[in-house]
Design a protein around this motif. Structure first.
Motif, PDB file in Angstrom:
ATOM      1  N   ILE A 276     -35.271 -13.699  10.091  1.00 53.24           N
ATOM      2  CA  ILE A 276     -36.050 -12.489   9.778  1.00 53.24           C
ATOM      3  C   ILE A 276     -36.240 -11.610  11.020  1.00 53.24           C
ATOM      4  N   GLN A 277     -36.339 -12.247  12.183  1.00 51.06           N
ATOM      5  CA  GLN A 277     -36.520 -11.458  13.407  1.00 51.06           C
ATOM      6  C   GLN A 277     -35.285 -10.586  13.663  1.00 51.06           C
ATOM      7  N   LYS A 278     -34.115 -11.238  13.620  1.00 52.14           N
ATOM      8  CA  LYS A 278     -32.873 -10.506  13.943  1.00 52.14           C
ATOM      9  C   LYS A 278     -32.468  -9.548  12.833  1.00 52.14           C
ATOM     10  N   GLU A 279     -32.650  -9.995  11.570  1.00 53.38           N
ATOM     11  CA  GLU A 279     -32.056  -9.232  10.465  1.00 53.38           C
ATOM     12  C   GLU A 279     -33.005  -8.219   9.847  1.00 53.38           C
ATOM     13  N   VAL A 280     -34.288  -8.339  10.165  1.00 54.10           N
ATOM     14  CA  VAL A 280     -35.234  -7.350   9.615  1.00 54.10           C
ATOM     15  C   VAL A 280     -36.002  -6.683  10.753  1.00 54.10           C
ATOM     16  N   VAL A 281     -36.790  -7.475  11.475  1.00 53.07           N
ATOM     17  CA  VAL A 281     -37.713  -6.901  12.468  1.00 53.07           C
ATOM     18  C   VAL A 281     -36.957  -6.081  13.520  1.00 53.07           C
ATOM     19  N   ASP A 282     -35.927  -6.674  14.114  1.00 49.85           N
ATOM     20  CA  ASP A 282     -35.221  -5.982  15.202  1.00 49.85           C
ATOM     21  C   ASP A 282     -34.421  -4.775  14.697  1.00 49.85           C
ATOM     22  N   LEU A 283     -34.134  -4.733  13.411  1.00 51.52           N
ATOM     23  CA  LEU A 283     -33.322  -3.620  12.888  1.00 51.52           C
ATOM     24  C   LEU A 283     -34.168  -2.499  12.297  1.00 51.52           C
ATOM     25  N   CYS A 308     -35.675  -2.919   5.307  1.00 52.74           N
ATOM     26  CA  CYS A 308     -36.407  -4.179   5.065  1.00 52.74           C
ATOM     27  C   CYS A 308     -36.437  -4.487   3.575  1.00 52.74           C
ATOM     28  N   ILE A 309     -36.593  -3.453   2.758  1.00 56.28           N
ATOM     29  CA  ILE A 309     -36.673  -3.660   1.306  1.00 56.28           C
ATOM     30  C   ILE A 309     -35.320  -4.144   0.780  1.00 56.28           C
ATOM     31  N   ASN A 310     -34.240  -3.534   1.252  1.00 52.62           N
ATOM     32  CA  ASN A 310     -32.910  -3.969   0.800  1.00 52.62           C
ATOM     33  C   ASN A 310     -32.626  -5.421   1.193  1.00 52.62           C
ATOM     34  N   THR A 311     -33.149  -5.829   2.352  1.00 57.43           N
ATOM     35  CA  THR A 311     -32.867  -7.188   2.827  1.00 57.43           C
ATOM     36  C   THR A 311     -33.676  -8.227   2.041  1.00 57.43           C
ATOM     37  N   MET A 312     -34.923  -7.874   1.730  1.00 58.12           N
ATOM     38  CA  MET A 312     -35.774  -8.845   1.004  1.00 58.12           C
ATOM     39  C   MET A 312     -36.345  -8.166  -0.251  1.00 58.12           C
ATOM     40  N   PRO A 313     -35.473  -7.846  -1.187  1.00 65.03           N
ATOM     41  CA  PRO A 313     -35.931  -7.017  -2.317  1.00 65.03           C
ATOM     42  C   PRO A 313     -36.984  -7.688  -3.204  1.00 65.03           C
TER      43      PRO A 313
END
Ligand code: SF4
Length: 438
Positions: A276-283, A308-313
């Motif tokens: 979640i850090q690399k794929e959501v927070v940092d992006l 963030c919504i697209n990653t964890m819909p």
């Protein structure tokens, strides 16, 4: 058997990708065999001659289409693009090869009956070659002769109840995403707004009166499935004002690997478990998310990019106060290079009749200004650049807003008139100095 030798075009069939040359050859073969026994209304070797003239253009390094004058249907100033071949003796099948633009169904919803009926008209009265869809969004019928135009128009409008699209210096066929008909992210009814404005501006669609083309596009959310921000003179992009809704338990399920991120779109991911850090927070482009066992979003900094919504819909949902932003001035690189839309109205609701009227007022104010000030063949984005964004904001009759930045993240230097800012700019400068102790 093909009439013309096409060694250069044949090379375009050699790659692994689908080839338009193969498609045209297939249509040429089908016409030669005519297994359906159709009474073709244009020369049967039209697709064959199209291959021939294209090969000749590649050999000569120049086009063999000439501008041969205006063609169209009675009462309409657009919708048909006239095209004539400058070698009609050699390629009689494409002596006329007019393109017909046909308005696509809203959100491109077809049923098979409609598709069959469209093809039936075009097999009989045109080349059988289509482009589904053109850059503006229309169904594009490629290649017919002048005597067929009224027949095609009659059958489209009377039998199928489908109109011609726009061409020339007029409103082009408005285009929308699927919106609320399928998408949980739709922040307003993009199909309804598209339909409503299309009906309202029939005159502008069919009777060219503008300095140049003008496009409306409607994206239900910032994911931008019709890429309105880059492709339309006036784009309507769904957004929300309040907070992204977070379900912390479901966030934990994503982090724990129980739910695949991106709705499983990266099923074969080879970069390890979801981070979640690399794929959501940092992006997050505005760095407004943090995660320390609990996901927190500083919503006032969020730019509604949807990442963030697209990653964890299943964990994150758009807010409840929904509407759209209106941006103006996007275009492809014709004169001054490509241009993205600039934000004109940060947020407007799109629910009631009054909201629709407010949008139409903005549209008409902008058109009045552009028709007065725009040069011949100048897109509104170019008029905006030439006369300044402040002039456009004035003309549109919308309130001045700090978010109306001509080039986001590049040009923060918008000059306000003192009376535009409550309390005047001196107050702001004093506040600024206090805050920075100067
Ligand atoms: Fe950040 Fe985009 Fe999510 Fe807003 S929508 S919090 S800007 S990643």
């Amino acid at each position: 058997m093909a009439k013309h030798k096409t060694p250069l075009l044949d090379q375009l069939e050699s790659g692994p990708w689908p080839s338009f040359v193969s498609d045209i050859k297939q249509e040429a073969d089908a016409r030669a065999k005519n297994e359906q026994g159709l009474d073709y209304q244009i020369p049967v070797d039209c697709p064959d001659d199209l291959l021939g003239v294209l090969e000749m253009s590649y050999t000569d390094g120049e086009t063999h289409w000439k501008h041969g004058g205006i063609v169209g249907v009675f009462g309409y100033g657009g919708g048909v693009i006239g095209r004539y071949c400058d070698q009609p003796q050699m390629f009689p099948g494409v002596a006329h090869f007019h393109t017909v633009r046909v308005a696509q169904p809203n959100g491109k919803w077809y049923n098979t009956e409609l598709l069959r009926n469209l093809v039936k008209i075009w097999d009989l009265r045109g080349s059988g070659l289509t482009n589904m869809h053109g850059a503006t969004g229309d169904i594009v019928f490629l290649g017919t002769t002048t005597p067929q135009l009224e027949e095609i128009f009659w059958e489209l409008t009377h039998d199928l109840e489908i109109d011609l699209g726009g061409s020339g210096s007029n409103l082009r066929t408005p285009a929308t995403c699927l919106g609320m008909s399928r998408c949980e992210y739709a922040c307003y009814d993009s199909q309804e707004l598209c339909y409503n404005l299309t009906q309202e501006y029939q005159d502008e669609l069919h009777r060219p009166a503008f300095p140049y083309k003008f496009k409306f596009k409607f994206d239900g959310c910032p994911n931008g499935c019709v890429a309105a921000i880059a492709r339309s003179d006036l784009s309507f992009i769904g957004t929300w004002k309040d907070e992204i809704k977070i379900n912390q338990e479901v966030v934990a399920a994503y982090v724990g690997g129980e739910i695949a991120p991106n709705a499983g779109a990266h099923a074969g991911r080879d970069w390890g478990a979801f981070d979640i850090q690399k794929e959501v927070v940092d992006l997050c482009p505005s760095k407004c998310i943090s995660y320390d066992g609990k996901l927190t979003i500083d919503n006032k900094e969020c730019v509604r990019c949807m990442h963030c919504i697209n990653t964890m819909p299943r964990a994150l949902k758009i807010g409840d106060e929904r509407g759209c932003s209106i941006l103006c001035g996007a275009k492809a690189p014709i004169l001054d290079g490509p241009q993205m839309g600039s934000l004109l109205v940060p947020f407007i609701e799109v629910n009631k009749d009054d909201d629709y009227q407010a949008i139409k007022d903005i549209v008409e104010n902008i058109w009045d200004w552009w028709m007065e000030e725009g040069k011949n063949r100048e897109r509104i984005g170019e008029t905006m650049k030439r006369l300044g964004m402040a002039a456009l904001i004035d003309a549109a009759g919308v309130p001045v807003d700090a978010r109306q930045v001509q080039e986001p993240r590049h040009n923060p230097y918008i000059f306000w008139k003192a009376e535009d800012v409550e309390g005047g700019w001196e107050r702001d400068i004093n506040d600024f100095r206090k805050r920075h102790q100067r």
